[in-house]
Design an enzyme around this catalytic site. Structure first.
Site, PDB file in Angstrom:
ATOM      1  N   GLU A  44       0.918  -1.648  -0.239  1.00 36.47           N
ATOM      2  CA  GLU A  44       0.293  -0.124   0.172  1.00 36.47           C
ATOM      3  C   GLU A  44       0.953   1.412  -0.011  1.00 36.47           C
ATOM      4  OE1 GLU A  44      -3.453  -0.316  -1.257  1.00 36.47           O
ATOM      5  OE2 GLU A  44      -3.388  -1.602   0.337  1.00 36.47           O
ATOM      6  N   SER A  78     -25.773   6.040 -16.145  1.00 36.54           N
ATOM      7  CA  SER A  78     -25.387   5.581 -15.533  1.00 36.54           C
ATOM      8  C   SER A  78     -26.810   4.198 -15.088  1.00 36.54           C
ATOM      9  CB  SER A  78     -24.186   5.983 -14.139  1.00 36.54           C
ATOM     10  OG  SER A  78     -24.413   5.129 -13.977  1.00 36.54           O
ATOM     11  N   GLY A 133     -16.365   4.012  -3.427  1.00 34.92           N
ATOM     12  CA  GLY A 133     -15.493   4.688  -2.143  1.00 34.92           C
ATOM     13  C   GLY A 133     -15.282   3.405  -0.902  1.00 34.92           C
ATOM     14  N   ALA A 134     -15.173   2.454  -1.346  1.00 35.79           N
ATOM     15  CA  ALA A 134     -14.307   0.879  -0.866  1.00 35.79           C
ATOM     16  C   ALA A 134     -13.389   0.824  -0.167  1.00 35.79           C
ATOM     17  CB  ALA A 134     -15.603   0.126  -0.826  1.00 35.79           C
ATOM     18  N   ASP A 183      -3.525   0.243  -9.791  1.00 39.15           N
ATOM     19  CA  ASP A 183      -5.727  -0.169  -9.483  1.00 39.15           C
ATOM     20  C   ASP A 183      -5.428  -0.488 -11.566  1.00 39.15           C
ATOM     21  OD1 ASP A 183      -4.931   0.593  -7.307  1.00 39.15           O
ATOM     22  OD2 ASP A 183      -6.585   2.156  -7.459  1.00 39.15           O
TER      23      ASP A 183
END
Length: 393
Positions: A44, A78, A133-134, A183
């Site tokens: 991380e 969306s 947002g997780a 990512d």
């Protein structure tokens, strides 16, 4: 995956998305593409320090149905939320002008145009079951689905490495989030049953076996419901501390500092900067150890490294929060062999590597602990290493 997980994880069927597209835009899409979110197993805040990371693509995806237009109009919709159709033009794409989820597809289009790719006007319908947002990279899943679609539709012939850099530029310069390349690399280069061992200095990557089920394990994601964003001061300040540490130590990036160099660093850096540096240096070392263990005894041996990673992020990098700490501590106390927060921090999710026969106990204990603490109920589900971005229809 449990029945509960399957119920919450399933996105709309391909045919349903195509039908919804035709209903909204009046014609069939040229295709449907998907890209997964990711869980970072370990490593991380090492990516922008040119270090090592070990993420894997997960079985939660963003999907886009896309049709090329003959003009420069861009229409975006969306399946979630009530924003309705957002309309703009290619000529209007400028950093800082887009809002909400549209920043991500529009940012990719802008970045490709900056590279000289002939991006057309288009209609796009987004569907995603990557939790928002997780810390599971819902935004990068959108970007990778879009860039995979545009790479196909324009015939640009971009390699995965090119698409990684283009989506990074979209994040950095269009969205305004100073993220690295981890990512996108996981989403574009993932493979079922494997984690992606990525060297962020030169983008070299190789797949590392990571299958929990044969080892009698499950990887639980505990979404704390504490939303986070990379486009805020916490992430940027950590990155600035790392850059300062590298400058003072006289190296190109913190990747170039070894664990053995930390004694010297403690005498040169202020206390806060030193702790930030120590996290990155020791986290790089933990990634390398994890890769070695996965290639030998397997996932059952990596628990202590996950635990040490969380302690480092909590104490040295200071990016955890009470909900994440409670999730990690409770999971370990009720049978998880290792647990850590995952993602950029300041909220988001934790992961807990758990024996299958202890999974229910861990789930129930975490839910109970959150209720007793007065926290919002967490969303707890399992994930498995999945394939990377691809066309699906």
């Amino acid at each position: 995956m449990s029945t509960q997980d399957q119920a919450t994880a399933a996105p709309a069927a391909h045919g349903d998305l195509r039908a919804r597209f035709e209903q909204e835009f009046g014609s069939a899409p040229d295709g449907v593409w998907q890209a997964p979110g990711r869980v970072n197993l370990i490593g991380e805040h090492t990516d922008y320090n040119e270090g090592f990371v070990l993420p894997f693509a997960i079985d939660r995806t963003a999907r886009v149905a896309v049709a090329v237009r003959r003009d420069s109009t861009v229409r975006l919709l969306s399946t979630y939320g009530d924003q309705g159709v957002v309309t703009t033009t290619l000529e209007a794409l400028r950093p800082g002008t887009a809002k909400g989820w549209t920043k991500y597809p529009l940012g990719v289009m802008w970045a490709l145009r900056e590279r000289g790719v002939g991006v057309p006007g288009l209609d796009l319908l987004l569907d995603s079951n990557v939790p928002l947002g997780a810390g599971l990279s819902s935004s990068h899943a959108i970007e990778c689905a879009v860039i995979t679609a545009l790479n196909d539709l324009t015939g640009a012939g971009l390699a995965a490495e090119d698409m990684v850099l283009a989506t990074q530029r979209a994040e950095n310069d269009f969205v305004g989030a100073p993220t690295g390349i981890m990512d996108q690399s996981a989403s574009l280069r993932g493979s079922k049953g494997h984690a992606v061992f990525l060297d962020c200095r030169d983008q070299t990557a190789h797949l590392v076996p990571f299958e929990t089920e044969p080892a009698g394990l499950a990887l639980l994601v505990i979404d704390t419901k504490v939303s986070h964003s990379h486009a805020d001061g916490g992430y940027a300040s950590r990155r600035a501390s790392c850059e300062l540490g590298a400058e003072v130590m006289g190296v190109k990036a913190l990747r170039d500092i070894e664990v053995a160099d930390l004694d010297e660093a403690s005498g040169l850096l202020d206390e806060v900067t030193f702790r930030r540096v120590r996290h990155v240096v020791t986290e790089n070392d933990r990634v390398l150890q994890t890769v070695e263990l996965l290639g030998g005894p397997g996932p059952g041996a990596i628990g202590p490294l996950l635990d040490a990673s969380h302690a480092s992020m909590r104490d040295d990098f200071e990016i955890s929060c009470p909900e994440l700490d409670l999730a990690v501590d409770t999971a370990k106390a009720h049978g998880a062999i290792g647990a850590r927060m995952t993602g950029g921090g300041f909220g988001g999710a934790a992961i807990a590597l758990t024996p299958v026969d202890a999974e229910r106990k861990v789930r129930d204990a975490v839910a109970k602990a959150f209720a007793q603490a007065g926290f919002a109920a967490p969303d707890i589900f399992t994930v498995s290493p999945a394939a990377g971005a691809t066309r699906i229809a």
